[in-house]
Design a protein around this motif. Structure first.
Motif, PDB file in Angstrom:
ATOM      1  N   THR A 284       4.884  13.551 -18.064  1.00  0.00           N
ATOM      2  CA  THR A 284       4.210  13.681 -16.773  1.00  0.00           C
ATOM      3  C   THR A 284       3.207  12.861 -16.621  1.00  0.00           C
ATOM      4  N   VAL A 285       3.368  12.194 -15.261  1.00  0.00           N
ATOM      5  CA  VAL A 285       2.314  11.121 -14.877  1.00  0.00           C
ATOM      6  C   VAL A 285       1.636  11.563 -13.585  1.00  0.00           C
ATOM      7  N   ILE A 286       0.348  10.997 -13.374  1.00  0.00           N
ATOM      8  CA  ILE A 286      -0.349  11.101 -12.174  1.00  0.00           C
ATOM      9  C   ILE A 286       0.433  10.290 -11.279  1.00  0.00           C
ATOM     10  N   ASN A 287       1.046  10.862 -10.127  1.00  0.00           N
ATOM     11  CA  ASN A 287       1.667   9.895  -9.180  1.00  0.00           C
ATOM     12  C   ASN A 287       0.865   9.483  -8.097  1.00  0.00           C
ATOM     13  N   ALA A 288      -0.164  10.025  -7.443  1.00  0.00           N
ATOM     14  CA  ALA A 288      -0.886   9.589  -6.463  1.00  0.00           C
ATOM     15  C   ALA A 288      -2.227  10.362  -6.406  1.00  0.00           C
ATOM     16  N   MET A 289      -3.157   9.575  -5.732  1.00  0.00           N
ATOM     17  CA  MET A 289      -4.544  10.584  -5.688  1.00  0.00           C
ATOM     18  C   MET A 289      -5.025  10.052  -4.375  1.00  0.00           C
ATOM     19  N   VAL A 290      -5.490  11.069  -3.428  1.00  0.00           N
ATOM     20  CA  VAL A 290      -5.903  10.687  -2.098  1.00  0.00           C
ATOM     21  C   VAL A 290      -7.329  11.379  -2.397  1.00  0.00           C
ATOM     22  N   TRP A 291      -8.419  10.528  -1.649  1.00  0.00           N
ATOM     23  CA  TRP A 291      -9.644  10.847  -1.510  1.00  0.00           C
ATOM     24  C   TRP A 291     -10.507  10.157  -0.327  1.00  0.00           C
ATOM     25  N   GLY A 292     -11.493  10.949   0.031  1.00  0.00           N
ATOM     26  CA  GLY A 292     -12.219  10.455   1.156  1.00  0.00           C
ATOM     27  C   GLY A 292     -13.668   9.745   0.609  1.00  0.00           C
ATOM     28  N   ILE A 293     -13.886   8.505   1.056  1.00  0.00           N
ATOM     29  CA  ILE A 293     -15.063   7.971   1.071  1.00  0.00           C
ATOM     30  C   ILE A 293     -15.702   7.549   2.141  1.00  0.00           C
ATOM     31  N   VAL A 294     -17.070   6.933   1.858  1.00  0.00           N
ATOM     32  CA  VAL A 294     -17.643   6.218   3.095  1.00  0.00           C
ATOM     33  C   VAL A 294     -17.936   4.750   2.776  1.00  0.00           C
ATOM     34  N   ASP A 295     -17.396   4.058   3.615  1.00  0.00           N
ATOM     35  CA  ASP A 295     -17.273   2.538   3.051  1.00  0.00           C
ATOM     36  C   ASP A 295     -18.664   1.885   3.366  1.00  0.00           C
TER      37      ASP A 295
ATOM     38  N   ASP B  70     -19.933   0.013   5.707  1.00  0.00           N
ATOM     39  CA  ASP B  70     -20.164  -0.084   7.158  1.00  0.00           C
ATOM     40  C   ASP B  70     -20.312   1.418   7.789  1.00  0.00           C
ATOM     41  N   ASN B  71     -20.607   2.385   6.760  1.00  0.00           N
ATOM     42  CA  ASN B  71     -20.609   3.593   7.091  1.00  0.00           C
ATOM     43  C   ASN B  71     -19.644   4.461   7.904  1.00  0.00           C
ATOM     44  N   LYS B  72     -18.460   3.875   7.648  1.00  0.00           N
ATOM     45  CA  LYS B  72     -17.138   4.244   7.977  1.00  0.00           C
ATOM     46  C   LYS B  72     -16.346   5.269   7.142  1.00  0.00           C
ATOM     47  N   SER B  73     -16.236   6.260   7.454  1.00  0.00           N
ATOM     48  CA  SER B  73     -15.487   7.186   6.726  1.00  0.00           C
ATOM     49  C   SER B  73     -13.808   6.536   6.360  1.00  0.00           C
ATOM     50  N   ALA B  74     -13.363   6.705   5.135  1.00  0.00           N
ATOM     51  CA  ALA B  74     -12.180   6.077   4.774  1.00  0.00           C
ATOM     52  C   ALA B  74     -11.281   7.250   3.926  1.00  0.00           C
ATOM     53  N   LEU B  75      -9.905   7.142   4.360  1.00  0.00           N
ATOM     54  CA  LEU B  75      -9.110   7.949   3.645  1.00  0.00           C
ATOM     55  C   LEU B  75      -8.541   6.967   2.455  1.00  0.00           C
ATOM     56  N   THR B  76      -8.577   7.112   1.346  1.00  0.00           N
ATOM     57  CA  THR B  76      -8.278   6.023   0.326  1.00  0.00           C
ATOM     58  C   THR B  76      -7.180   6.956  -0.554  1.00  0.00           C
ATOM     59  N   LEU B  77      -6.010   5.902  -0.826  1.00  0.00           N
ATOM     60  CA  LEU B  77      -4.903   6.181  -1.628  1.00  0.00           C
ATOM     61  C   LEU B  77      -4.885   5.348  -2.921  1.00  0.00           C
ATOM     62  N   SER B  78      -4.601   5.786  -3.837  1.00  0.00           N
ATOM     63  CA  SER B  78      -4.822   5.261  -5.129  1.00  0.00           C
ATOM     64  C   SER B  78      -3.032   5.799  -5.858  1.00  0.00           C
ATOM     65  N   GLY B  79      -2.519   4.990  -6.390  1.00  0.00           N
ATOM     66  CA  GLY B  79      -1.331   5.015  -7.342  1.00  0.00           C
ATOM     67  C   GLY B  79      -0.111   5.409  -6.104  1.00  0.00           C
ATOM     68  N   VAL B  80      -0.359   5.082  -5.163  1.00  0.00           N
ATOM     69  CA  VAL B  80       0.569   4.976  -3.900  1.00  0.00           C
ATOM     70  C   VAL B  80       1.135   3.658  -3.633  1.00  0.00           C
ATOM     71  N   ASP B  81       2.604   3.745  -3.951  1.00  0.00           N
ATOM     72  CA  ASP B  81       3.157   2.089  -3.778  1.00  0.00           C
ATOM     73  C   ASP B  81       3.439   1.966  -2.424  1.00  0.00           C
ATOM     74  N   ARG B  82       3.905   3.035  -1.567  1.00  0.00           N
ATOM     75  CA  ARG B  82       3.910   2.975  -0.138  1.00  0.00           C
ATOM     76  C   ARG B  82       3.766   4.191   0.542  1.00  0.00           C
ATOM     77  N   VAL B  83       3.617   4.085   1.786  1.00  0.00           N
ATOM     78  CA  VAL B  83       3.618   5.391   2.845  1.00  0.00           C
ATOM     79  C   VAL B  83       4.572   4.996   3.633  1.00  0.00           C
ATOM     80  N   ARG B  84       5.416   5.940   3.936  1.00  0.00           N
ATOM     81  CA  ARG B  84       6.774   5.980   4.658  1.00  0.00           C
ATOM     82  C   ARG B  84       7.167   7.225   5.140  1.00  0.00           C
ATOM     83  N   PRO B  85       7.927   7.319   6.354  1.00  0.00           N
ATOM     84  CA  PRO B  85       8.506   8.354   6.825  1.00  0.00           C
ATOM     85  C   PRO B  85       9.476   8.943   6.141  1.00  0.00           C
ATOM     86  N   ALA B  86      10.115  10.082   6.252  1.00  0.00           N
ATOM     87  CA  ALA B  86      10.967  10.713   5.509  1.00  0.00           C
ATOM     88  C   ALA B  86      12.351  10.253   5.794  1.00  0.00           C
ATOM     89  N   ASN B  87      12.485   9.726   6.962  1.00  0.00           N
ATOM     90  CA  ASN B  87      13.628   9.371   7.532  1.00  0.00           C
ATOM     91  C   ASN B  87      13.659   7.859   8.254  1.00  0.00           C
TER      92      ASN B  87
END
Length: 358
Positions: free
Chosen positions: A153-164, A166-183
């Protein structure tokens, strides 16, 4: 008239024998007095005992009445508890119903496809909040994991919110090789009224261009393809504009807003129409209705943006890579024509020079 005789006083008669009943039993006056006194004491004691017994009996009656009331209350409470227990048992029996997963006032569950169905409110909206918004030292994290074919069993992905920075909020992905649609080709990033501000990429965007995915209509290099020649001529006549984005002017001011180079969609539309073509047929130009988010009865819905006359507002946009392809072919044709003309002119000059030299 009765006659009173004088009698002696101070006589001790206690030893005299008398009978209290007139029978054969004889006792002295002292014994009779004592018996009378004892009887009086016994009567007084019996009377006191009777009074005490009456008090005890009265208290016992009150206690019995209280006990009866308590028993009645206990019986009623037991009946209520039984009713509550029956209702609770019925509720428990109906607590987990698959039809209630992810619906209004339902419960969260994992369906047969492995998806999490989140309960929604009466307005059919659901909001899932992770983390503590009041504590900025915490990040908002969501982990997923998967099991490999070897059982690990391995950790596949992590999603978390941070503030960059420049004070911009950021949705950050870790362990994600790509973001794609289902089809293939079913999802969009943004829309005409909700466009992304900037897209940063290490490499250029890759666009589907395989021959098996296309039906070729014509070639802009083919002079017999009339519509292609008209389109190339129309776009080749466009002027490149320098402009500032109104949103940047509003945010930074006219002095700080950066200058952009490009085309104006309305001018592209006009040029194509002037060539006798329908701009809606060409994907290099788009004209999409604009919508806005509104809260209606607690739900966020999209409603059309209307102009001052109550008409739908549209947003014109361009696909620059397609425009540049047309301009590239038009430039090739112009260069080819100029090269042919130059070649002919060179030949003519050479002929004239030869003639003059003769």
């Amino acid at each position: 008239m009765a006659t009173t005789y004088g009698a002696p006083n101070g006589l001790d008669l206690s030893a005299c024998s008398v009978t209290a009943t007139g029978g054969s039993t004889v006792q002295t006056l002292a014994d009779l007095g004592k018996a009378v006194a004892d009887n009086a004491t016994a009567v007084a004691t019996a009377s006191s005992d009777a009074s005490s017994a009456n008090t005890v009996a009265t208290q016992a009656g009150q206690d019995a009445a209280n006990a009866l009331t308590a028993a009645s209350s206990a019986s009623a409470a037991a009946a209520t508890a039984q009713s509550t227990a029956t209702a609770a048992q019925a509720a428990a029996a109906n607590a987990v119903q698959t039809s209630q997963a992810g619906v209004a006032n339902g419960y969260a569950a994992i369906n047969a496809n492995g998806y999490v169905s989140v309960p929604v409110g009466s307005n059919n909206n659901a909001t899932v909040i992770y983390g503590d918004g009041a504590d900025t030292s915490k990040t908002i994290q969501s982990w997923t994991q998967r099991k490999l074919s070897n059982g690990t069993t391995v950790i596949n992905a992590m999603v978390w919110g941070i503030v960059d920075s420049d004070n911009k909020s950021a949705l950050t992905l870790s362990g994600v090789d790509r973001v794609r649609p289902a089809n293939n080709g079913i999802s969009d990033l943004g829309s005409a009224g909700f466009a992304y501000g900037n897209i940063y990429s290490k490499t250029a965007v890759q666009v589907t261009s395989d021959a098996t995915q296309k039906t070729v209509i014509g070639s802009l290099a083919d002079v017999s393809y009339e519509d292609g020649q008209k389109l190339a001529a129309a776009l080749f006549g466009l002027d490149t504009c320098m402009f500032q984005l109104n949103a940047s002017i509003a945010e930074k001011g006219a002095d700080a807003a950066r200058l952009h180079a490009g085309f104006i969609a309305q001018k592209v539309q006009a040029a194509i129409m002037a060539a006798g073509l329908d701009p809606a047929k060409y994907a290099l130009w788009t004209n999409s209705p604009v919508y806005k988010d509104e809260v209606v009865d607690g739900s966020v819905v999209q409603s059309p943006v209307l102009d001052g006359e109550g008409k739908q507002v549209y947003m014109q946009m361009l696909r620059y890579e397609q425009i540049l392809c047309v301009l590239f072919e038009a430039a090739k044709a112009k260069i080819s024509a100029q090269e042919s003309a130059l070649s002919a002119l060179t030949t003519r000059v050479a002929a004239l020079e030869a003639k003059a030299g003769a």
